[in-house]
Design an enzyme around this catalytic site. Sequence first.
Site, mmCIF file in Angstrom:
data_model
loop_
_atom_site.group_PDB
_atom_site.id
_atom_site.type_symbol
_atom_site.label_atom_id
_atom_site.label_comp_id
_atom_site.label_asym_id
_atom_site.label_seq_id
_atom_site.Cartn_x
_atom_site.Cartn_y
_atom_site.Cartn_z
ATOM 1 N N ASP A 297 38.477 7.106 -7.482
ATOM 2 C CA ASP A 297 37.681 6.879 -6.095
ATOM 3 C C ASP A 297 37.700 8.003 -5.036
ATOM 4 O O ASP A 297 36.893 8.583 -4.569
ATOM 5 C CB ASP A 297 38.221 5.835 -5.395
ATOM 6 N N SER B 118 36.316 -8.610 -2.407
ATOM 7 C CA SER B 118 37.207 -8.296 -3.477
ATOM 8 C C SER B 118 38.343 -7.435 -2.401
ATOM 9 O O SER B 118 38.123 -6.482 -2.516
ATOM 10 C CB SER B 118 36.909 -7.695 -4.955
ATOM 11 N N TYR C 283 44.666 -6.248 -9.639
ATOM 12 C CA TYR C 283 44.816 -4.700 -9.995
ATOM 13 C C TYR C 283 45.973 -4.300 -10.336
ATOM 14 O O TYR C 283 46.103 -3.697 -11.279
ATOM 15 C CB TYR C 283 44.188 -4.330 -8.506
ATOM 16 N N HIS D 148 38.659 0.739 -14.918
ATOM 17 C CA HIS D 148 39.926 0.574 -15.109
ATOM 18 C C HIS D 148 40.591 1.707 -16.151
ATOM 19 O O HIS D 148 41.626 1.123 -16.696
ATOM 20 C CB HIS D 148 40.282 -0.749 -15.339
ATOM 21 N N GLY E 1 35.013 -4.315 0.567
ATOM 22 C CA GLY E 1 35.258 -5.272 -0.499
ATOM 23 C C GLY E 1 34.019 -5.402 -1.369
ATOM 24 O O GLY E 1 34.043 -6.255 -2.201
#
Length: 557
Positions: free
Chosen positions: A254, A297, A307, A61, A194
């Site tokens: 990602d 998730s 998020y 994050h 997920g």
Amino acid sequence: MAAEEHIPVYTTLQDLYGGLGTSLDHALRWNNLAEEFEKRFGREPAYIARAPGRVNLIGEHIDYALFGVLPMAVERDILIACAPRPVVASPDAEVQHAPGGVIAENLHSKYTRQMFAPEVKKKYEQTEVGEDQVHVEGWHLDINTKELRWESYVKAGYYGVLSHYFPSASANAVESGKHPVPVDLLVTGSVPAGSGLSSSAAMVVASTLAFLAVNGKLSDSATAATDHQLSKGELVKMSMENEKRVGVNSGGMDQAASVMSDSSSALYITFYPTLKAAPVRLPPGAVFVCANSLVVSDKAVTAKSRYNLRVVETLVGARILARALGIQVGEKEKITYREVVGRFAGEKHREELDAAVLMQLLTRMGDEEIDVLKPKGLTGSLDEQLGVTMDEMIEMSGLSKEVFNEVYLSWVEVEANHFQLYKRAKHVFGEAFRVLQFRQVCIEAMGGSGIDDAAEQEIGTLMNDSQDSCNELFECSCPELNELTRLALESGAYGSRLTGAGWGGCTVSLVPGEQVGRFIKRIRDSYGPYKDLESDALSEVIFATRPSSGACVYKFE
């Protein structure tokens, strides 16, 4: 630099995987996909687009704060077999005759066949001179961000190709042949959805590549019709834009890991002042083991309270900190924490701070400066209410309510009573520091005789500290992830942490190579949801992985 390299197009699996032994391991799966495509569509595919999932070793994050991260592509991936479709009479004639019509199937039986075609939609834009409006035509694909379906990721990838390579959707463009071709495609994947291994980004990257290939937009495509050779960095940016169409505001880690990785290293990915990726050699004697908590998730479904909320908290916190430090910020600018640090240090345009200087600044920000993000008059512990209300947050930003809503809330939905600006900032600065430490340990150890046990222990400690911060400060862990990381340490891991957005999904653990089999058995025996799993079912949820090469296209000849 990896970002400037072109997207590889291969004609043999040996070249794709970099070695015959590895390619043989995957050949059966690729052959099965190609044969199934031929059974369903009556001809062999023209291409197979591949995009791997990724495991983030450390740096959670902080990509959307523009700090560097350290992911590694995994061997598990998304494969999309595809081919242009000849137009013939059939019950699907409406889709088949539409410009760019798509018939999409999935090898997994729970995903049903989908047919869709981009539509021409009129929209109105202001002219540069005067107040007149003119209508222009663009492509539209219906993507339901409330009830996310597998084909939404396919559509998201397609959208980027349409908007970048077919900007004119007018009737004249269609008639002149400057329109997307009809496509058949068949999807399969080994990245658990997920799980925190970025199956969504891999799906968007693979679909983007598939539509580029069949439309001749890659330099090595059989019908290449472009002088510009798409770079890996450009594919990353396009894929980031594409994934936002499914309702997720991704920071880019990602996509960069899926596109730019190589088969021997992790990637140190930085986003400021430009996107860059540099390999970081990993411990040769250790293995990373991914373990799925089996808590799914879904970022798109829970984004407004998880998020996307964290994105807003992080961006607003950066503006407030900049204001407190006397840093000039444009009224409608979304400044990030990395930019705050740079401006505070007097960093010049397109200049990069030395790693040692950046680490000093991260320590100062995280230890001294971020108290301004707490509610007024509060200097207590983390156990107290450190969040601020919406009204307090707007006041702290120095913006009017109208401008604040335009800058920070008009493009995203969030849901919270209190916004935890201080906790999020504490995590971001600490995590950015740990990424630099992790990278430095690897560099120093590989510069000597090889990574020893002490260095692996140090890396493991950084992973453990990251997990604690994710749990306590960023609040993106969950009981199952906490249990898995605890069990991993008890089973012999040097370090263990959640990976991916969190709130479920996977953990990643650094394990001595000779202990992998015993480690997996102990986790299987200790973690409740695994106890009835055997063989293939077990290997789907817990597996060791080595670094993988990045996204590519295989061309049939």
